[in-house]
Write a protein that holds these residues in place. Structure first.
Motif, PDB file in Angstrom:
ATOM      1  N   ALA A   1     -42.637  56.219  23.626  1.00  0.00           N
ATOM      2  CA  ALA A   1     -41.771  55.178  24.186  1.00  0.00           C
ATOM      3  C   ALA A   1     -42.544  54.298  25.158  1.00  0.00           C
ATOM      4  O   ALA A   1     -42.344  53.077  25.206  1.00  0.00           O
ATOM      5  N   ARG A   2     -43.429  54.907  25.921  1.00  0.00           N
ATOM      6  CA  ARG A   2     -44.198  54.141  26.908  1.00  0.00           C
ATOM      7  C   ARG A   2     -45.144  53.163  26.218  1.00  0.00           C
ATOM      8  O   ARG A   2     -45.282  52.019  26.659  1.00  0.00           O
ATOM      9  N   PHE A   3     -45.796  53.593  25.148  1.00  0.00           N
ATOM     10  CA  PHE A   3     -46.705  52.704  24.433  1.00  0.00           C
ATOM     11  C   PHE A   3     -45.926  51.571  23.757  1.00  0.00           C
ATOM     12  O   PHE A   3     -46.342  50.412  23.797  1.00  0.00           O
TER      13      PHE A   3
ATOM     14  N   LEU B   1     -55.005  44.876   8.982  1.00  0.00           N
ATOM     15  CA  LEU B   1     -54.805  44.612  10.412  1.00  0.00           C
ATOM     16  C   LEU B   1     -55.825  45.382  11.244  1.00  0.00           C
ATOM     17  O   LEU B   1     -56.368  44.861  12.218  1.00  0.00           O
ATOM     18  N   VAL B   2     -56.091  46.621  10.860  1.00  0.00           N
ATOM     19  CA  VAL B   2     -57.085  47.431  11.568  1.00  0.00           C
ATOM     20  C   VAL B   2     -58.455  46.760  11.506  1.00  0.00           C
ATOM     21  O   VAL B   2     -59.206  46.733  12.490  1.00  0.00           O
ATOM     22  N   ASP B   3     -58.766  46.170  10.348  1.00  0.00           N
ATOM     23  CA  ASP B   3     -60.088  45.565  10.143  1.00  0.00           C
ATOM     24  C   ASP B   3     -60.329  44.346  11.033  1.00  0.00           C
ATOM     25  O   ASP B   3     -61.483  43.923  11.205  1.00  0.00           O
ATOM     26  N   THR B   4     -59.284  43.782  11.592  1.00  0.00           N
ATOM     27  CA  THR B   4     -59.492  42.646  12.508  1.00  0.00           C
ATOM     28  C   THR B   4     -60.154  43.088  13.810  1.00  0.00           C
ATOM     29  O   THR B   4     -60.693  42.256  14.542  1.00  0.00           O
ATOM     30  N   GLY B   5     -60.072  44.397  14.124  1.00  0.00           N
ATOM     31  CA  GLY B   5     -60.654  44.913  15.359  1.00  0.00           C
ATOM     32  C   GLY B   5     -59.732  44.836  16.560  1.00  0.00           C
ATOM     33  O   GLY B   5     -60.122  45.187  17.682  1.00  0.00           O
ATOM     34  N   VAL B   6     -58.485  44.412  16.341  1.00  0.00           N
ATOM     35  CA  VAL B   6     -57.581  44.214  17.470  1.00  0.00           C
ATOM     36  C   VAL B   6     -57.272  45.509  18.205  1.00  0.00           C
ATOM     37  O   VAL B   6     -57.098  45.523  19.435  1.00  0.00           O
ATOM     38  N   PHE B   7     -57.245  46.638  17.493  1.00  0.00           N
ATOM     39  CA  PHE B   7     -56.896  47.890  18.151  1.00  0.00           C
ATOM     40  C   PHE B   7     -58.038  48.426  19.008  1.00  0.00           C
ATOM     41  O   PHE B   7     -57.803  49.125  19.998  1.00  0.00           O
ATOM     42  N   LYS B   8     -59.265  48.081  18.656  1.00  0.00           N
ATOM     43  CA  LYS B   8     -60.388  48.434  19.521  1.00  0.00           C
ATOM     44  C   LYS B   8     -60.327  47.637  20.819  1.00  0.00           C
ATOM     45  O   LYS B   8     -60.924  48.025  21.822  1.00  0.00           O
ATOM     46  N   HIS B   9     -59.597  46.542  20.772  1.00  0.00           N
ATOM     47  CA  HIS B   9     -59.435  45.697  21.959  1.00  0.00           C
ATOM     48  C   HIS B   9     -58.284  46.176  22.842  1.00  0.00           C
ATOM     49  O   HIS B   9     -58.426  46.257  24.071  1.00  0.00           O
ATOM     50  N   ILE B  10     -57.140  46.516  22.244  1.00  0.00           N
ATOM     51  CA  ILE B  10     -55.956  46.793  23.064  1.00  0.00           C
ATOM     52  C   ILE B  10     -55.799  48.268  23.431  1.00  0.00           C
ATOM     53  O   ILE B  10     -55.316  48.583  24.531  1.00  0.00           O
TER      54      ILE B  10
ATOM     55  N   SER C   1     -54.852  52.818  27.400  1.00  0.00           N
ATOM     56  CA  SER C   1     -55.182  54.178  27.823  1.00  0.00           C
ATOM     57  C   SER C   1     -55.797  54.210  29.213  1.00  0.00           C
ATOM     58  O   SER C   1     -55.547  55.135  29.994  1.00  0.00           O
ATOM     59  N   LEU C   2     -56.582  53.198  29.549  1.00  0.00           N
ATOM     60  CA  LEU C   2     -57.210  53.144  30.863  1.00  0.00           C
ATOM     61  C   LEU C   2     -56.155  53.034  31.960  1.00  0.00           C
ATOM     62  O   LEU C   2     -56.273  53.658  33.012  1.00  0.00           O
ATOM     63  N   LYS C   3     -55.100  52.279  31.708  1.00  0.00           N
ATOM     64  CA  LYS C   3     -54.058  52.072  32.709  1.00  0.00           C
ATOM     65  C   LYS C   3     -53.098  53.248  32.803  1.00  0.00           C
ATOM     66  O   LYS C   3     -52.571  53.548  33.878  1.00  0.00           O
ATOM     67  N   THR C   4     -52.848  53.926  31.673  1.00  0.00           N
ATOM     68  CA  THR C   4     -51.763  54.909  31.629  1.00  0.00           C
ATOM     69  C   THR C   4     -52.232  56.343  31.423  1.00  0.00           C
ATOM     70  O   THR C   4     -51.434  57.271  31.588  1.00  0.00           O
TER      71      THR C   4
END
Length: 245
Positions: A93-95, A31-40, A45-48
């Motif tokens: 909890a927030r995440f 799942l990490v290799d899909t790159g989705v976490f670099k996207h979300i 973090s920018l918002k919160t």
């Protein structure tokens, strides 16, 4: 050279602190290799201003995406679930709440590295509704509300004349469909997080960012008592929903 060395040494503790302060997330390598976490993750973090880092082992994680927990999303083969292992940390909890929110889901499903979305909502399953019993002390909740909440909110019928007009009364909040969730996590919602401390749950205010007003100190027992008190209040009539033409 000495100045550069001193600066590096000074920054190491800050980096270590940031790492320790981060929410730790584990997901399988596939799942990490899909790159989705670099996207979300940067978007969250920018918002919160809450940092989330990926860890290599599920045993080291606050949150785990895998086969257990609540279904979060699916790809062509697998339904991925979210398991919250640290249930006392407000940032965790927030995440978790953000991942399940409309904004978080849109961010996740919007990931399309080659023009096609990789993920979609999980298949719907039959929902079993379980009534959650609120067991707090109503009398204590009334006392805590009057002492710690009435500076801004109307918490009694008499207090409706003295509350701050820009803040909703407890009666108005009680009439909302998600009132229970709002009161369960109010201390991480704006603006409460800036001046509210829950014993054993929230982190102390940073010295450089103290509470802007006299802080509110509460225990989890008091939070549960306030929840029970609010449940006992008659909800305000919010009227029929607006219909868009």
């Amino acid at each position: 050279m000495r100045i550069l060395s001193a600066l590096c040494l000074a920054l190491f503790p800050l980096a270590a602190f940031a790492q320790e302060d981060a929410v730790r997330l584990y997901a399988p390598p596939s799942l990490v290799d899909t790159g989705v976490f670099k996207h979300i993750l940067p978007r969250f973090s920018l918002k919160t201003q809450v940092r989330v880092t990926l860890v290599d082992a599920a045993n080291d994680a606050d949150l785990v995406i895998g086969p257990d927990g609540r279904a979060l999303f699916q790809d062509a083969v697998t339904t991925w679930h979210l398991e919250q292992r640290d249930t006392d940390n407000a940032k965790v909890a927030r995440f978790a709440e953000w991942l399940r929110s409309d904004v978080g889901q849109r961010t996740l499903f919007g990931y399309a590295p080659e023009g096609a979305a990789l993920f979609q909502p999980p298949a719907k399953t039959e929902t079993v509704v379980v009534a959650v019993e609120i067991s707090g002390d109503v009398g204590l909740g009334a006392e805590v509300s009057a002492l710690k909440c009435a500076r801004c909110h109307a918490v009694t019928e008499a207090g409706r004349k003295n509350d701050i007009g820009s803040t909703p009364s407890f009666f108005l909040l009680r009439g909302m469909g998600d009132w229970q969730e709002r009161f369960e996590v109010f201390y991480v919602l704006k603006p409460h997080g800036a001046f509210t401390q829950i014993d054993g749950v929230t982190e102390p205010f940073p010295p450089e960012r103290p509470s802007p007003i006299v802080p509110i100190q509460m225990t989890l027992e008091e939070v549960e008592a306030v929840l029970a008190y609010v449940e006992s209040l008659p909800p305000a009539d919010l009227g029929a929903p607006l219909e868009h033409q």
